[in-house]
Every structure is written in structure tokens, then in C-alpha cells.
Design a protein around this motif. Structure first.
Motif: not given
Length: 307
Positions: A101-114
Motif C-alpha cells: 500500500f505504501l509502495n503504491t501511494i509513493f509510485v502513484t503520488g510521484m507519477s501524478i506530480l511528474i
């Protein structure tokens, strides 16, 4: 101030409107004809069963998350008399869903920003500037939309490996950031193209450059498109399975939720109650994000249709 406004104060007028059952400033309500009411009722009766058919799998998954394996396949009834809350505890701890869940939050959040930053800039250039080859770029972008993801997995993996980011969450983040880029770029380009040119000219007179005009003038006006881009990228990165599966084959601790749920399957036995609990955990953030941003999502697409 006119004579009418001096005789009837705004407060009284507003109160009178509210007393008549409609907000102040609203026009008179049109009463539906009998045929229109019948059509609405019939439409609702037809659409309700269809809606139930569409929503039943989600209800089944959520209800199965509170059942044992015997209860899940014993009946199609989504209701249960006992609640097995331990399915969620085991999914979070034993199945390592907390880490995924934490991995997915990190990947999703940073990919949204980029994704939002880069695609907004690309859309701004395509929408506001004219240059040779612009139509060819549009044609190539439209062609990429229909390219299956499976054809790009190996090139993306090679690119991430060449950058030295394989086996890291940052590598997966960059891979996911391009998931819905084409659609988002076209949305931004269409939106920026219909904004008045006078805004840009006024900013140039004040001495603003390219980036300042983009960041201070046009980007704040594109709220609905940004919300749409966030929703699309969030759904893609959160639910993506193929790329995270390939990029985490040798490092299970970097798995996202989609890959983690798939890994719960066993060759001889599957704990469907725990899998349903893990699936429910993965679905809830998507529902919450869409509920929060659905207004802007609809506004963006309705504006694109009008344009």
C-alpha cells in the motif's frame, strides 16, 4: 438605484424567493408534463436493474471480504450473518499489504506530480503555439493512444535499466508517469487553445516570460483539466499490473497492490476471503479520489465537448 429596488429590498426579495421553494435569482421551475414524468419513471425502472448488475461484482467483493471461503461459494447472497474482520488483519499483516500500500501511494503520488507537470507544459506548447510539424505531432500522439501496453514493456524496462533505476521505486514511478500522457496532453492542448490570447499579451506587457505566463496565467485557469489528469493518472498508476509485475520480478518488496493481490493466489489453494479484503483495500482510495474530484472531471470533458 431604481424605484423597484428601493421598494423591495434585496433581502426581502431573496426571502420571498426562498419561501416559494427556489433559491434567490433562480428562474421559475417548469412543471413536467405527464408524458415526461412517465418517461422518467420508465427510464429509472429500466436503468435500475442495469445499475445493479454493474455494481453487483463490487458488492460481492466487499461482502466476500467479511466471509470465510465456505460462505463465499456457498451462496451468491451478498449479505452475511457473521463478519470475519480477521481477513483484513491477515491481508494487511501476513500478506504484506501494508508495505504494498505504501509502495503504491509513493509510485502513484510521484507519477501524478511528474505526469501533470510535464503534460501540462506539452499541452501548453501545442495549444498556444504554431510551428512546423505540429499536425504530424498530433497524428503521432493520436496513433500512440491505440498502441497496446504490451508492446512497450520491454523498451520501457531497457530504458529504466539504462538509467540505473531498475529495482527501485523511482524507476517504477518514471515508468508509470507516461501511462496516460497522450490523452492528458491532448486535453491540456484543447483547453489552452480555447483561452483568449489577450491574457498572454497582457502578461507579456508586464514583462512575463514563457514559464511565468504558463505558471501564473494559464495553469491556474486549467483546474478542471488538472483534476481530470489527476484522476486518469491515479487510476492508471494505482491499478496498473503489467509494468509493476515486470519491474518487481526480482524484488518482491517493491510490489504494488495489484501485483501483491495477484501474488496471493496459490497453485493448490487460494484464500478468497483475504484476497477480497485486499481488493477492497485497493479499491477504496480510487472511490474516494473520484468522489472528491468528480465535479472537475465532468466539467473538463463537458468543456472539451463544447470546444
Amino acid at each position: 438605484m431604481t424605484a423597484n429596488s428601493s421598494v423591495i429590498p434585496p433581502q426581502v426579495s431573496a426571502a420571498g424567493s426562498e419561501e416559494r421553494g427556489r433559491p434567490a435569482g433562480a428562474g421559475p421551475r417548469r412543471r413536467l408534463k405527464r408524458s415526461e414524468r412517465i418517461a422518467l419513471i420508465l427510464g429509472g425502472l429500466v436503468l435500475l436493474p442495469i445499475a445493479l448488475v454493474w455494481i453487483y461484482p463490487f458488492i460481492w467483493v466487499v461482502s466476500s471480504s467479511f466471509k470465510s471461503n465456505a460462505e463465499i461459494f456457498g451462496s451468491l447472497n451478498p449479505f452475511t450473518s457473521t463478519l470475519h474482520l480477521d481477513n483484513y488483519v491477515r491481508a494487511w499483516r501476513e500478506a504484506n499489504m501494508g508495505r504494498y500500500f505504501l509502495n503504491t501511494i509513493f509510485v502513484t503520488g510521484m507519477s501524478i506530480l511528474i505526469s501533470v507537470t510535464v503534460n501540462a507544459l506539452l499541452g501548453y506548447v501545442l495549444g498556444r503555439y504554431t510551428f512546423p510539424g505540429k499536425k504530424i505531432i498530433y497524428a503521432l500522439l493520436a496513433l500512440v493512444v491505440f498502441l497496446p501496453q504490451g508492446y512497450t514493456v520491454i523498451p520501457i524496462f531497457d530504458l529504466i535499466d539504462a538509467l540505473g533505476l531498475s529495482g527501485s521505486l523511482w524507476g517504477m514511478t518514471l515508468a508509470e508517469a507516461g501511462g496516460v500522457s497522450v490523452i492528458v496532453v491532448l486535453l491540456f492542448a484543447g483547453y489552452f487553445a480555447q483561452l483568449p490570447k489577450e491574457l498572454e499579451e497582457a502578461a507579456k506587457i508586464d514583462g512575463a516570460g514563457f514559464l511565468r505566463i504558463f505558471a501564473r496565467v494559464y495553469l491556474p485557469l486549467s483546474g478542471p483539466v488538472i483534476a481530470t489528469a489527476v484522476i486518469l493518472q491515479f487510476m492508471h498508476a494505482w491499478n496498473d499490473f503489467l509494468l509493476p509485475l515486470v519491474l518487481t520480478l526480482s524484488q518482491p518488496e517493491l510490489r504494488t497492490l495489484a501485483v501483491g493481490i495477484y501474488s496471493l493466489q496459490n497453485q493448490y489453494f487460494s484464500d478468497w476471503g483475504m484476497m477480497s479484503a485486499a481488493s477492497t483495500i485497493a479499491l477504496l482510495p480510487i472511490i474516494v479520489v473520484f468522489i472528491i474530484l468528480q465535479k472537475y472531471f465532468i466539467e473538463s470533458f463537458s468543456g472539451a465537448v463544447k470546444g
